[in-house]
Design a protein around this motif. Sequence first.
Motif, PDB file in Angstrom:
ATOM      1  N   ASP A 125       0.857  -1.192   0.000  1.00  0.00           N
ATOM      2  CA  ASP A 125       0.000   0.000   0.000  1.00  0.00           C
ATOM      3  C   ASP A 125       0.892   1.239   0.000  1.00  0.00           C
ATOM      4  OD1 ASP A 125      -1.737   2.133   0.587  1.00  0.00           O
ATOM      5  OD2 ASP A 125      -3.053   0.867   1.792  1.00  0.00           O
ATOM      6  N   THR A 126       1.154   1.771  -1.180  1.00  0.00           N
ATOM      7  CA  THR A 126       2.052   2.924  -1.331  1.00  0.00           C
ATOM      8  C   THR A 126       1.583   4.118  -0.522  1.00  0.00           C
ATOM      9  OG1 THR A 126       2.663   2.210  -3.563  1.00  0.00           O
ATOM     10  CG2 THR A 126       3.063   4.522  -3.002  1.00  0.00           C
ATOM     11  N   ASP A 127       0.296   4.416  -0.578  1.00  0.00           N
ATOM     12  CA  ASP A 127      -0.219   5.607   0.096  1.00  0.00           C
ATOM     13  C   ASP A 127      -0.107   5.486   1.610  1.00  0.00           C
ATOM     14  OD1 ASP A 127      -0.949   6.771  -2.399  1.00  0.00           O
ATOM     15  OD2 ASP A 127      -2.724   5.504  -2.430  1.00  0.00           O
ATOM     16  N   LEU A 128      -0.380   4.300   2.141  1.00  0.00           N
ATOM     17  CA  LEU A 128      -0.247   4.095   3.582  1.00  0.00           C
ATOM     18  C   LEU A 128       1.211   4.221   4.015  1.00  0.00           C
ATOM     19  CD1 LEU A 128      -1.288   3.404   6.363  1.00  0.00           C
ATOM     20  CD2 LEU A 128      -1.296   0.973   5.711  1.00  0.00           C
ATOM     21  N   ALA A 129       2.128   3.699   3.224  1.00  0.00           N
ATOM     22  CA  ALA A 129       3.549   3.832   3.555  1.00  0.00           C
ATOM     23  C   ALA A 129       3.968   5.294   3.578  1.00  0.00           C
ATOM     24  CB  ALA A 129       4.394   3.056   2.551  1.00  0.00           C
ATOM     25  N   LEU A 130       3.483   6.086   2.622  1.00  0.00           N
ATOM     26  CA  LEU A 130       3.808   7.515   2.611  1.00  0.00           C
ATOM     27  C   LEU A 130       3.214   8.228   3.820  1.00  0.00           C
ATOM     28  CD1 LEU A 130       3.316   8.194  -1.197  1.00  0.00           C
ATOM     29  CD2 LEU A 130       5.475   8.413   0.058  1.00  0.00           C
ATOM     30  N   LEU A 199       3.380  10.071  -9.084  1.00  0.00           N
ATOM     31  CA  LEU A 199       3.908   9.820  -7.741  1.00  0.00           C
ATOM     32  C   LEU A 199       3.915  11.095  -6.916  1.00  0.00           C
ATOM     33  CD1 LEU A 199       5.091   7.949  -5.649  1.00  0.00           C
ATOM     34  CD2 LEU A 199       7.363   8.325  -6.660  1.00  0.00           C
ATOM     35  N   ALA A 200       4.242  12.221  -7.524  1.00  0.00           N
ATOM     36  CA  ALA A 200       4.213  13.497  -6.794  1.00  0.00           C
ATOM     37  C   ALA A 200       2.813  13.776  -6.247  1.00  0.00           C
ATOM     38  CB  ALA A 200       4.675  14.635  -7.702  1.00  0.00           C
ATOM     39  N   ARG A 201       1.793  13.492  -7.040  1.00  0.00           N
ATOM     40  CA  ARG A 201       0.415  13.701  -6.574  1.00  0.00           C
ATOM     41  C   ARG A 201       0.077  12.783  -5.396  1.00  0.00           C
ATOM     42  NH1 ARG A 201      -0.488  14.644 -12.218  1.00  0.00           N
ATOM     43  NH2 ARG A 201      -0.926  12.438 -12.620  1.00  0.00           N
ATOM     44  N   ARG A 202       0.573  11.563  -5.442  1.00  0.00           N
ATOM     45  CA  ARG A 202       0.303  10.637  -4.354  1.00  0.00           C
ATOM     46  C   ARG A 202       1.036  11.059  -3.079  1.00  0.00           C
ATOM     47  NH1 ARG A 202      -0.029   4.575  -6.867  1.00  0.00           N
ATOM     48  NH2 ARG A 202      -0.782   4.129  -4.766  1.00  0.00           N
ATOM     49  N   ILE A 203       2.224  11.580  -3.222  1.00  0.00           N
ATOM     50  CA  ILE A 203       2.969  12.082  -2.061  1.00  0.00           C
ATOM     51  C   ILE A 203       2.192  13.214  -1.396  1.00  0.00           C
ATOM     52  CG2 ILE A 203       5.050  13.353  -1.396  1.00  0.00           C
ATOM     53  CD1 ILE A 203       6.561  11.644  -3.499  1.00  0.00           C
ATOM     54  N   ILE A 204       1.680  14.142  -2.195  1.00  0.00           N
ATOM     55  CA  ILE A 204       0.878  15.244  -1.641  1.00  0.00           C
ATOM     56  C   ILE A 204      -0.388  14.702  -0.991  1.00  0.00           C
ATOM     57  CG2 ILE A 204      -0.495  17.271  -2.258  1.00  0.00           C
ATOM     58  CD1 ILE A 204       1.646  17.863  -4.401  1.00  0.00           C
ATOM     59  N   ALA A 206      -0.780  12.043   0.526  1.00  0.00           N
ATOM     60  CA  ALA A 206      -0.456  11.349   1.769  1.00  0.00           C
ATOM     61  C   ALA A 206      -0.103  12.321   2.899  1.00  0.00           C
ATOM     62  CB  ALA A 206       0.696  10.381   1.545  1.00  0.00           C
ATOM     63  N   GLY A 207      -0.208  13.622   2.636  1.00  0.00           N
ATOM     64  CA  GLY A 207      -0.001  14.585   3.706  1.00  0.00           C
ATOM     65  C   GLY A 207       1.272  15.392   3.625  1.00  0.00           C
ATOM     66  N   TRP A 208       2.033  15.231   2.557  1.00  0.00           N
ATOM     67  CA  TRP A 208       3.246  16.018   2.366  1.00  0.00           C
ATOM     68  C   TRP A 208       2.938  17.252   1.521  1.00  0.00           C
ATOM     69  CZ3 TRP A 208       7.693  14.419   4.810  1.00  0.00           C
ATOM     70  CH2 TRP A 208       7.704  13.106   5.289  1.00  0.00           C
ATOM     71  N   THR A 209       3.878  18.172   1.474  1.00  0.00           N
ATOM     72  CA  THR A 209       3.709  19.382   0.674  1.00  0.00           C
ATOM     73  C   THR A 209       4.994  19.671  -0.096  1.00  0.00           C
ATOM     74  OG1 THR A 209       2.951  21.692   0.749  1.00  0.00           O
ATOM     75  CG2 THR A 209       4.509  21.003   2.461  1.00  0.00           C
ATOM     76  N   ASP A 210       4.909  20.623  -1.025  1.00  0.00           N
ATOM     77  CA  ASP A 210       6.072  21.053  -1.817  1.00  0.00           C
ATOM     78  C   ASP A 210       6.737  19.894  -2.550  1.00  0.00           C
ATOM     79  OD1 ASP A 210       5.605  23.590  -0.799  1.00  0.00           O
ATOM     80  OD2 ASP A 210       7.034  23.356   0.838  1.00  0.00           O
TER      81      ASP A 210
END
Length: 232
Positions: A125-130, A199-204, A206-210
């Motif tokens: 689960d990529t999103d959960l890991a992020l 992947l950048a969209r998925r990182i955002i 998951a609660g990250w920014t920039d």
Amino acid sequence: MSRADLDKDPRDVASMFDGVARRYDVTNTLLSGGQDRRWRVMTRRALDLRPGEKVLDLAAGTAVSTVELGRSGAWCVAADFSLGMLKAGAARPVPKVAADALHLPFADGVFDAVTISFGLRNVADTDLALRELARVTRPGGRLVVCEFSTPTWTPFRAVYQEGMLRRVLPAVARRVSSNPEAYTYLADSILAWPTQPELARRIIGAGWTDAAWRDLTGGAVALHRARKPGES
């Protein structure tokens, strides 16, 4: 020896990496033409580490990447769910923890920076890991994901995907890897992985920014960077 499937059952993936652990580092160096060393240096630089900071190196394998991060003077811990990989790197002088990327054994906000190299692609689960990586990072802390990606130049992309991944990689693995079948999964997982913008969209999400990225080796590898919102 086993290989995993793209459903990425954690037991299958861990068993597969246990099977390649003995010759994992030398196989990676041969398959990458020595570029793996450069990728580790670029990951360390992208994290912008400072002496005394606490850093989580997730999916660290034999901890060769953790040793590189430690050159910054930061305190770095290697975490991986393959006990075989951690055992293969036992001689490397960094702390090591057996850890599941989906249930990290760390308190909230304890790390100044977190990173995962060539491992996010292997979690179920990529999103959960992020999200887990964000949970254990302090507000204002940094994330760097170093991962295989999609070459941006069409002629190179075709050569890379059909030539390197489908033909060269398996042939080299049969000669040097302790579990050549694992590298069939490796090729499949790379081809199924999201593009850099996805992947950048998925990182955002998951609660990250920039979130931003830098292509390495023509986009065959990408460094994604992001920051946890807020200040410590």
